[in-house]
Design an enzyme around this catalytic site. Structure first.
Site, mmCIF file in Angstrom:
data_model
loop_
_atom_site.group_PDB
_atom_site.id
_atom_site.type_symbol
_atom_site.label_atom_id
_atom_site.label_comp_id
_atom_site.label_asym_id
_atom_site.label_seq_id
_atom_site.Cartn_x
_atom_site.Cartn_y
_atom_site.Cartn_z
ATOM 1 N N LYS A 52 0.841 -1.200 0.000
ATOM 2 C CA LYS A 52 0.000 0.000 0.000
ATOM 3 C C LYS A 52 0.876 1.250 0.000
ATOM 4 O O LYS A 52 0.620 2.211 -0.722
ATOM 5 C CB LYS A 52 -0.939 -0.011 1.218
ATOM 6 N N GLN A 96 -4.731 -1.809 9.572
ATOM 7 C CA GLN A 96 -4.568 -3.125 8.941
ATOM 8 C C GLN A 96 -5.086 -4.228 9.857
ATOM 9 O O GLN A 96 -4.657 -4.336 11.006
ATOM 10 C CB GLN A 96 -3.077 -3.351 8.609
ATOM 11 N N ASP A 119 -11.502 2.371 4.076
ATOM 12 C CA ASP A 119 -11.804 0.944 3.941
ATOM 13 C C ASP A 119 -13.306 0.714 3.790
ATOM 14 O O ASP A 119 -13.742 -0.406 3.518
ATOM 15 C CB ASP A 119 -11.304 0.180 5.188
#
Ligand code: NAP
Length: 296
Positions: A52, A96, A119
């Site tokens: 990422k 994460q 997200d």
């Protein structure tokens, strides 16, 4: 002949568009910025975060990494999220997952500002999606929809069968496929579904997101179906250099013989997920500066 749906190529194409958008924003004095929180030392999570960060760098998006030890308390983790919520130079926040044992992922999701929820997991954004006004869409389901669109797959009136009902993939994807923009008739399957093969064999579009290596075999696929394999599973393979290799939830070789189009693993849905994270970050920067989200 079976068409291979290439997520790597499509992901790159979308990234090129995002790069132009990042430059345009920078010309307006806005530098899109993604803050990534990594708790503990899970090796797979470290790889995901590295990828990422690298992609952010390639597109000109600023990425800030916050590495926390696995003993971090819930309060400290939420405290960091709140600090990032208040930092106007940070547009997107991603924590994460999975978190180390003892930490509550749901509470973290609820703490992230709905404007920085790149997200797309906050119940507010899930609610917008469910009511047909999506803003931040979970990256993998959005990536699947983009992949179908860019591959020119006609979804109108098709029977889509989604294997898996997770908040991350299966459930939001089933909503997107049933939206008026896709107009699929959707069946959602899970671990308690009876006669799974008889359901999957009716799918014009079959999506596997169950985390079971090569579980979907050719006999479960309708001839001429479009097969989207979301699964990423590492299996042992003594013949591979690393002693292991990645496979999806679909037995690719045999399923490909029956499908009209199919995604590979790797190189299918994976690259799309990261592209859509970048898109959500740019859109977060746009929204926080009073601009409309970009069209992809
Ligand atoms: P998850 O949270 O573990 O959910 C799995 C879902 O599959 C659950 O709904 C479960 O049913 C269902 N399931 C499990 N075994 C099944 C079976 N034998 N038959 C039918 N349904 C079954 O997993 P996830 O986060 O959604 O991820 C799914 C897969 O996608 C994993 O391999 C993951 O690594 C991969 N993934 C890939 C990307 C990407 O970028 N390509 C992104 C995210 C995830 P119940 O609800 O009944 O338990």
């Amino acid at each position: 002949m079976t068409t291979l749906i290439n997520g790597k190529e499509t992901g790159q194409k979308i990234q090129q568009q995002i790069k132009l958008e990042v430059n345009a924003l920078k010309n307006k004095g806005i530098e899109p910025c993604l803050a990534v929180i990594l708790v503990g030392d899970d090796p797979a999570s470290q790889v995901y975060v590295r990828n990422k960060k690298r992609t952010c760098g390639e597109l000109g998006i600023l990425s800030l990494e916050h590495k926390l030890p696995s003993q971090t308390s819930q309060d400290d983790l939420e405290g960091l999220v709140k600090k990032l919520n208040e930092d106007s130079s940070v547009h997107g926040i991603l924590c994460q997952f999975p978190l180390p044992q003892g930490l509550n992922e749901e509470r973290v999701i609820h703490t992230i500002s709905t404007d920085k929820d790149v997200d797309g997991l906050h119940p507010f954004n899930v609610g917008l999606l469910a009511t047909g006004k999506p803003r931040f869409i979970s990256c993998t389901p959005w990536g699947v929809m983009q992949l179908l669109k860019h591959a020119g797959i006609d979804t109108e009136g098709k029977h889509a069968v989604v294997l898996g009902r997770s908040n991350l993939v299966g459930r939001p994807l089933s909503i997107l496929l049933s939206e008026k923009s896709a107009n699929c008739t959707v069946t959602v399957c899970h671990s308690r579904t009876k006669n799974l093969a008889s359901v999957t064999s009716q799918a014009d579009i079959l999506v596997a997101a169950i985390g079971r290596p090569e579980y979907v075999t050719a006999d479960m696929v309708k001839p001429g179906a479009v097969v989207i394999d979301v699964g990423i599973n590492r299996i042992e393979d003594p013949s591979a250099a690393k002693g292991s290799r990645l496979v999806g939830d679909v037995a690719f070789e045999t399923a490909a013989e029956k499908a009209e189009a199919i995604t590979p693993v790797p190189g299918g849905v994976g690259p799309m997920t990261i592209a859509m994270l970048m898109a959500n970050t740019v859109n977060a920067a746009r929204i926080q500066n009073g601009l409309e989200p970009m069209e992809i």
